[in-house]
Design an enzyme around this catalytic site. Structure first.
Site, PDB file in Angstrom:
ATOM      1  N   HIS A 183      12.408  -3.018   7.068  1.00 45.08           N
ATOM      2  CA  HIS A 183      13.107  -3.393   5.831  1.00 45.08           C
ATOM      3  C   HIS A 183      14.010  -4.605   6.074  1.00 45.08           C
ATOM      4  O   HIS A 183      14.029  -5.541   5.269  1.00 45.08           O
ATOM      5  CB  HIS A 183      14.008  -2.248   5.348  1.00 45.08           C
ATOM      6  CG  HIS A 183      13.307  -0.997   4.936  1.00 45.08           C
ATOM      7  ND1 HIS A 183      13.633   0.237   5.437  1.00 45.08           N
ATOM      8  CD2 HIS A 183      12.307  -0.773   4.042  1.00 45.08           C
ATOM      9  CE1 HIS A 183      12.874   1.163   4.875  1.00 45.08           C
ATOM     10  NE2 HIS A 183      12.054   0.574   4.028  1.00 45.08           N
TER      11      HIS A 183
ATOM     12  N   LYS B  95      12.608  12.867  -3.623  1.00 41.03           N
ATOM     13  CA  LYS B  95      12.671  12.992  -2.160  1.00 41.03           C
ATOM     14  C   LYS B  95      14.005  13.651  -1.788  1.00 41.03           C
ATOM     15  O   LYS B  95      15.043  13.294  -2.361  1.00 41.03           O
ATOM     16  CB  LYS B  95      12.612  11.606  -1.507  1.00 41.03           C
ATOM     17  CG  LYS B  95      11.233  10.967  -1.536  1.00 41.03           C
ATOM     18  CD  LYS B  95      11.227   9.652  -0.764  1.00 41.03           C
ATOM     19  CE  LYS B  95       9.865   8.977  -0.786  1.00 41.03           C
ATOM     20  NZ  LYS B  95       9.867   7.679  -0.098  1.00 41.03           N
TER      21      LYS B  95
ATOM     22  N   ARG C  42       2.760  -3.216   4.344  1.00 42.56           N
ATOM     23  CA  ARG C  42       2.603  -2.927   5.767  1.00 42.56           C
ATOM     24  C   ARG C  42       1.146  -2.963   6.201  1.00 42.56           C
ATOM     25  O   ARG C  42       0.798  -3.463   7.243  1.00 42.56           O
ATOM     26  CB  ARG C  42       3.208  -1.559   6.103  1.00 42.56           C
ATOM     27  CG  ARG C  42       4.712  -1.535   6.055  1.00 42.56           C
ATOM     28  CD  ARG C  42       5.229  -0.139   6.123  1.00 42.56           C
ATOM     29  NE  ARG C  42       4.737   0.646   4.998  1.00 42.56           N
ATOM     30  CZ  ARG C  42       4.911   1.944   4.852  1.00 42.56           C
ATOM     31  NH1 ARG C  42       5.539   2.625   5.771  1.00 42.56           N
ATOM     32  NH2 ARG C  42       4.447   2.556   3.778  1.00 42.56           N
TER      33      ARG C  42
ATOM     34  N   SER D 100      10.496   5.338   7.092  1.00 46.05           N
ATOM     35  CA  SER D 100      11.786   6.027   7.262  1.00 46.05           C
ATOM     36  C   SER D 100      11.565   7.466   7.696  1.00 46.05           C
ATOM     37  O   SER D 100      12.299   7.990   8.547  1.00 46.05           O
ATOM     38  CB  SER D 100      12.582   5.972   5.957  1.00 46.05           C
ATOM     39  OG  SER D 100      12.847   4.638   5.614  1.00 46.05           O
TER      40      SER D 100
HETATM   41  N1  COA Z   1       9.129  -1.563   7.126  1.00 47.64           N
HETATM   42  C1  COA Z   1       9.262  -0.273   7.439  1.00 47.64           C
HETATM   43  N2  COA Z   1       9.061   0.744   6.565  1.00 47.64           N
HETATM   44  C2  COA Z   1       8.744   0.411   5.309  1.00 47.64           C
HETATM   45  C3  COA Z   1       8.599  -0.920   4.895  1.00 47.64           C
HETATM   46  C4  COA Z   1       8.814  -1.947   5.869  1.00 47.64           C
HETATM   47  N3  COA Z   1       8.702  -3.238   5.578  1.00 47.64           N
HETATM   48  N4  COA Z   1       8.261  -0.933   3.604  1.00 47.64           N
HETATM   49  C5  COA Z   1       8.204   0.344   3.213  1.00 47.64           C
HETATM   50  N5  COA Z   1       8.490   1.155   4.241  1.00 47.64           N
HETATM   51  C6  COA Z   1       8.503   2.622   4.226  1.00 47.64           C
HETATM   52  C7  COA Z   1       9.717   3.190   3.549  1.00 47.64           C
HETATM   53  O1  COA Z   1      10.740   3.474   4.491  1.00 47.64           O
HETATM   54  C8  COA Z   1       9.175   4.470   2.953  1.00 47.64           C
HETATM   55  O2  COA Z   1       9.196   5.497   3.928  1.00 47.64           O
HETATM   56  P1  COA Z   1       9.350   7.034   3.508  1.00 47.64           P
HETATM   57  O3  COA Z   1       8.293   7.323   2.475  1.00 47.64           O
HETATM   58  O4  COA Z   1       9.130   7.730   4.781  1.00 47.64           O
HETATM   59  O5  COA Z   1      10.755   7.171   2.961  1.00 47.64           O
HETATM   60  C9  COA Z   1       7.723   4.161   2.664  1.00 47.64           C
HETATM   61  O6  COA Z   1       7.414   3.048   3.443  1.00 47.64           O
HETATM   62  C10 COA Z   1       7.458   3.867   1.230  1.00 47.64           C
HETATM   63  O7  COA Z   1       8.280   2.786   0.844  1.00 47.64           O
HETATM   64  P2  COA Z   1       8.423   2.398  -0.668  1.00 47.64           P
HETATM   65  O8  COA Z   1       7.096   2.334  -1.310  1.00 47.64           O
HETATM   66  O9  COA Z   1       9.323   1.206  -0.753  1.00 47.64           O
HETATM   67  O10 COA Z   1       9.096   3.700  -1.283  1.00 47.64           O
HETATM   68  P3  COA Z   1      10.561   3.979  -1.541  1.00 47.64           P
HETATM   69  O11 COA Z   1      10.711   5.428  -1.820  1.00 47.64           O
HETATM   70  O12 COA Z   1      11.415   3.416  -0.469  1.00 47.64           O
HETATM   71  O13 COA Z   1      10.872   3.139  -2.903  1.00 47.64           O
HETATM   72  C11 COA Z   1      10.624   2.672  -5.291  1.00 47.64           C
HETATM   73  C12 COA Z   1       9.990   3.183  -4.004  1.00 47.64           C
HETATM   74  C13 COA Z   1      12.087   3.022  -5.394  1.00 47.64           C
HETATM   75  C14 COA Z   1      10.543   1.162  -5.325  1.00 47.64           C
HETATM   76  C15 COA Z   1       9.795   3.275  -6.427  1.00 47.64           C
HETATM   77  O14 COA Z   1       9.679   4.662  -6.203  1.00 47.64           O
HETATM   78  C16 COA Z   1      10.432   3.071  -7.780  1.00 47.64           C
HETATM   79  O15 COA Z   1      10.360   2.008  -8.338  1.00 47.64           O
HETATM   80  N6  COA Z   1      11.042   4.148  -8.318  1.00 47.64           N
HETATM   81  C17 COA Z   1      11.736   4.112  -9.600  1.00 47.64           C
HETATM   82  C18 COA Z   1      10.971   4.905 -10.652  1.00 47.64           C
HETATM   83  C19 COA Z   1       9.961   4.011 -11.332  1.00 47.64           C
HETATM   84  O16 COA Z   1      10.266   2.938 -11.804  1.00 47.64           O
HETATM   85  N7  COA Z   1       8.719   4.507 -11.391  1.00 47.64           N
HETATM   86  C20 COA Z   1       7.621   3.802 -11.995  1.00 47.64           C
HETATM   87  C21 COA Z   1       6.975   2.870 -11.007  1.00 47.64           C
HETATM   88  S1  COA Z   1       5.640   2.000 -11.729  1.00 47.64           S
END
Ligand code: COA
Length: 161
Positions: free
Chosen positions: A18, A42, A91, A130
Protein backbone atom coordinates in the site's frame (compact mmCIF):
# COMPACT_ATOMS: atom_id res chain seq x y z
CA UNK A 1 -7.32 22.99 -11.80
CA UNK A 2 -5.74 20.96 -9.02
CA UNK A 3 -5.88 17.18 -9.38
CA UNK A 4 -6.95 15.41 -6.23
CA UNK A 5 -6.74 11.66 -5.80
CA UNK A 6 -8.07 9.22 -3.24
CA UNK A 7 -6.78 5.76 -2.34
CA UNK A 8 -9.41 3.84 -0.36
CA UNK A 9 -9.15 0.56 1.49
CA UNK A 10 -9.42 -1.28 4.79
CA UNK A 11 -5.67 -0.92 5.53
CA UNK A 12 -5.95 -3.42 8.39
CA UNK A 13 -3.01 -2.95 8.55
CA UNK A 14 -1.33 -0.82 5.90
CA UNK A 15 1.44 -2.84 4.19
CA UNK A 16 4.53 -1.83 2.25
CA UNK A 17 2.54 -2.68 -0.89
CA UNK A 18 0.00 0.00 0.00
CA UNK A 19 2.76 2.43 0.99
CA UNK A 20 4.49 1.94 -2.34
CA UNK A 21 1.25 2.80 -4.18
CA UNK A 22 0.76 5.85 -1.91
CA UNK A 23 4.27 7.20 -2.56
CA UNK A 24 3.92 6.80 -6.32
CA UNK A 25 0.40 8.26 -6.49
CA UNK A 26 1.38 11.23 -4.29
CA UNK A 27 3.96 12.19 -6.95
CA UNK A 28 1.30 12.11 -9.67
CA UNK A 29 -1.36 14.35 -8.09
CA UNK A 30 -1.54 17.62 -6.14
CA UNK A 31 -3.00 15.84 -3.16
CA UNK A 32 -3.69 12.25 -2.21
CA UNK A 33 -6.22 11.30 0.44
CA UNK A 34 -5.85 7.87 1.97
CA UNK A 35 -9.42 6.94 2.92
CA UNK A 36 -9.90 4.18 5.47
CA UNK A 37 -13.22 2.42 5.24
CA UNK A 38 -15.22 1.71 8.34
CA UNK A 39 -15.88 -1.76 6.97
CA UNK A 40 -18.94 -3.51 8.30
CA UNK A 41 -18.35 -6.81 6.51
CA UNK A 42 -14.76 -7.40 7.74
CA UNK A 43 -14.01 -7.89 11.46
CA UNK A 44 -11.10 -5.51 11.95
CA UNK A 45 -7.89 -6.35 13.80
CA UNK A 46 -7.15 -2.65 14.33
CA UNK A 47 -9.87 -0.12 15.20
CA UNK A 48 -10.55 2.65 12.72
CA UNK A 49 -8.71 5.13 15.00
CA UNK A 50 -5.67 2.83 15.19
CA UNK A 51 -5.58 2.34 11.41
CA UNK A 52 -5.83 6.09 10.75
CA UNK A 53 -3.13 6.76 13.33
CA UNK A 54 -0.74 4.16 11.86
CA UNK A 55 -1.22 5.51 8.33
CA UNK A 56 -0.66 9.11 9.51
CA UNK A 57 2.62 8.06 11.15
CA UNK A 58 3.98 6.04 8.23
CA UNK A 59 3.07 8.70 5.64
CA UNK A 60 4.16 11.69 7.76
CA UNK A 61 7.10 12.40 5.42
CA UNK A 62 4.85 12.79 2.35
CA UNK A 63 3.60 16.41 2.45
CA UNK A 64 0.62 16.09 0.11
CA UNK A 65 -0.93 13.01 1.76
CA UNK A 66 -3.82 13.25 4.19
CA UNK A 67 -5.71 10.49 5.95
CA UNK A 68 -9.46 10.30 6.50
CA UNK A 69 -12.08 7.64 7.11
CA UNK A 70 -15.40 7.07 5.41
CA UNK A 71 -18.35 4.72 5.52
CA UNK A 72 -20.97 3.72 3.00
CA UNK A 73 -20.51 3.88 -0.75
CA UNK A 74 -17.10 4.87 -2.06
CA UNK A 75 -18.83 6.76 -4.89
CA UNK A 76 -20.81 8.91 -2.43
CA UNK A 77 -17.61 9.81 -0.59
CA UNK A 78 -15.82 10.54 -3.88
CA UNK A 79 -18.68 12.71 -5.18
CA UNK A 80 -18.97 14.64 -1.92
CA UNK A 81 -15.24 15.44 -1.99
CA UNK A 82 -15.03 15.97 -5.79
CA UNK A 83 -11.91 13.81 -6.18
CA UNK A 84 -10.52 13.77 -9.73
CA UNK A 85 -9.09 10.27 -9.49
CA UNK A 86 -9.55 7.05 -7.53
CA UNK A 87 -6.32 5.06 -7.24
CA UNK A 88 -6.39 1.28 -7.18
CA UNK A 89 -3.45 -1.10 -6.98
CA UNK A 90 -3.35 -4.22 -9.12
CA UNK A 91 -1.32 -7.08 -7.66
CA UNK A 92 -1.98 -9.91 -10.09
CA UNK A 93 -4.36 -10.86 -12.87
CA UNK A 94 -6.63 -12.32 -10.18
CA UNK A 95 -7.32 -8.76 -8.93
CA UNK A 96 -8.38 -7.61 -12.37
CA UNK A 97 -11.83 -9.19 -12.59
CA UNK A 98 -13.07 -7.73 -9.33
CA UNK A 99 -11.40 -4.39 -10.00
CA UNK A 100 -12.94 -3.90 -13.43
CA UNK A 101 -16.39 -4.69 -12.02
CA UNK A 102 -15.93 -2.18 -9.22
CA UNK A 103 -14.49 0.48 -11.52
CA UNK A 104 -17.34 0.12 -13.99
CA UNK A 105 -20.03 0.18 -11.32
CA UNK A 106 -18.42 3.18 -9.66
CA UNK A 107 -18.10 4.95 -13.02
CA UNK A 108 -21.91 4.88 -13.23
CA UNK A 109 -22.16 6.40 -9.76
CA UNK A 110 -19.55 9.15 -10.04
CA UNK A 111 -21.12 12.51 -10.79
CA UNK A 112 -17.96 14.59 -11.34
CA UNK A 113 -16.29 12.54 -14.11
CA UNK A 114 -13.91 10.87 -11.63
CA UNK A 115 -11.54 8.38 -13.26
CA UNK A 116 -10.19 5.15 -11.74
CA UNK A 117 -6.44 4.88 -12.25
CA UNK A 118 -4.69 1.53 -11.70
CA UNK A 119 -1.08 1.31 -10.57
CA UNK A 120 0.77 -1.98 -10.82
CA UNK A 121 1.85 -3.17 -7.39
CA UNK A 122 5.60 -3.37 -6.91
CA UNK A 123 6.46 -7.06 -7.58
CA UNK A 124 8.19 -7.23 -4.18
CA UNK A 125 4.76 -6.93 -2.60
CA UNK A 126 2.45 -8.53 -5.14
CA UNK A 127 1.87 -11.64 -3.01
CA UNK A 128 0.89 -9.92 0.24
CA UNK A 129 -2.43 -8.95 1.72
CA UNK A 130 -3.31 -7.46 5.10
CA UNK A 131 -4.91 -10.77 6.15
CA UNK A 132 -1.72 -12.67 5.35
CA UNK A 133 0.35 -10.20 7.38
CA UNK A 134 -1.98 -10.63 10.37
CA UNK A 135 -2.00 -14.43 10.09
CA UNK A 136 1.77 -14.77 9.82
CA UNK A 137 2.44 -12.27 12.63
CA UNK A 138 -0.17 -13.81 14.94
CA UNK A 139 1.38 -17.25 14.47
CA UNK A 140 4.84 -15.91 15.30
CA UNK A 141 6.27 -15.49 11.78
CA UNK A 142 8.31 -12.50 10.65
CA UNK A 143 6.68 -9.75 8.59
CA UNK A 144 9.82 -7.63 8.51
CA UNK A 145 10.16 -5.83 5.19
CA UNK A 146 6.51 -6.33 4.33
CA UNK A 147 5.20 -3.60 6.63
CA UNK A 148 6.81 -0.43 7.93
CA UNK A 149 8.91 -0.83 11.13
CA UNK A 150 6.42 1.26 13.09
CA UNK A 151 3.49 -0.86 11.86
CA UNK A 152 5.40 -4.03 12.72
CA UNK A 153 5.93 -2.82 16.30
CA UNK A 154 2.24 -1.93 16.68
CA UNK A 155 1.21 -5.37 15.35
CA UNK A 156 3.51 -7.04 17.88
CA UNK A 157 2.12 -4.92 20.72
CA UNK A 158 -1.45 -5.74 19.67
CA UNK A 159 -0.72 -9.47 19.54
CA UNK A 160 0.92 -9.41 22.99
CA UNK A 161 -1.96 -7.36 24.40
N1 COA B 1 -0.12 -4.28 -1.57
C1 COA B 1 -0.44 -5.15 -0.61
N2 COA B 1 -1.71 -5.57 -0.35
C2 COA B 1 -2.68 -5.04 -1.10
C3 COA B 1 -2.43 -4.11 -2.12
C4 COA B 1 -1.07 -3.72 -2.35
N3 COA B 1 -0.73 -2.85 -3.29
N4 COA B 1 -3.59 -3.78 -2.69
C5 COA B 1 -4.54 -4.47 -2.05
N5 COA B 1 -3.99 -5.23 -1.09
C6 COA B 1 -4.70 -6.15 -0.19
C7 COA B 1 -5.44 -5.45 0.91
O1 COA B 1 -4.64 -5.35 2.08
C8 COA B 1 -6.61 -6.37 1.14
O2 COA B 1 -6.24 -7.41 2.01
P1 COA B 1 -7.32 -8.12 2.97
O3 COA B 1 -8.46 -8.56 2.09
O4 COA B 1 -6.55 -9.23 3.53
O5 COA B 1 -7.72 -7.07 3.98
C9 COA B 1 -6.87 -6.99 -0.22
O6 COA B 1 -5.69 -6.81 -0.94
C10 COA B 1 -8.01 -6.38 -0.95
O7 COA B 1 -7.76 -5.00 -1.08
P2 COA B 1 -8.89 -4.03 -1.57
O8 COA B 1 -9.55 -4.58 -2.77
O9 COA B 1 -8.31 -2.65 -1.64
O10 COA B 1 -9.97 -4.16 -0.42
P3 COA B 1 -10.19 -3.28 0.80
O11 COA B 1 -11.10 -4.00 1.73
O12 COA B 1 -8.90 -2.82 1.36
O13 COA B 1 -10.95 -1.98 0.19
C11 COA B 1 -12.85 -0.85 -0.86
C12 COA B 1 -12.03 -2.12 -0.72
C13 COA B 1 -12.96 -0.08 0.43
C14 COA B 1 -12.18 0.07 -1.85
C15 COA B 1 -14.22 -1.30 -1.39
O14 COA B 1 -14.68 -2.35 -0.58
C16 COA B 1 -15.24 -0.20 -1.36
O15 COA B 1 -15.24 0.67 -2.20
N6 COA B 1 -16.16 -0.26 -0.38
C17 COA B 1 -17.20 0.74 -0.18
C18 COA B 1 -18.57 0.18 -0.53
C19 COA B 1 -18.85 0.38 -2.00
O16 COA B 1 -18.72 1.46 -2.54
N7 COA B 1 -19.25 -0.72 -2.65
C20 COA B 1 -19.56 -0.73 -4.06
C21 COA B 1 -18.32 -0.97 -4.87
S1 COA B 1 -18.68 -0.98 -6.59
Amino acid sequence: MSKTAVYAGSFDPITNGHLNIIRRAAKMYDSLTVAVIVNVSKRPFFSIEERVDIIKKVTADIPNVKVECFSGLLADYVNANRFSVVIRGLRATSDFENEIQMAQMNARLYTEGTETVFLMTDPRYSFISSSMIKEVATLGGSVTGLVDEYTESIIKTKIKG
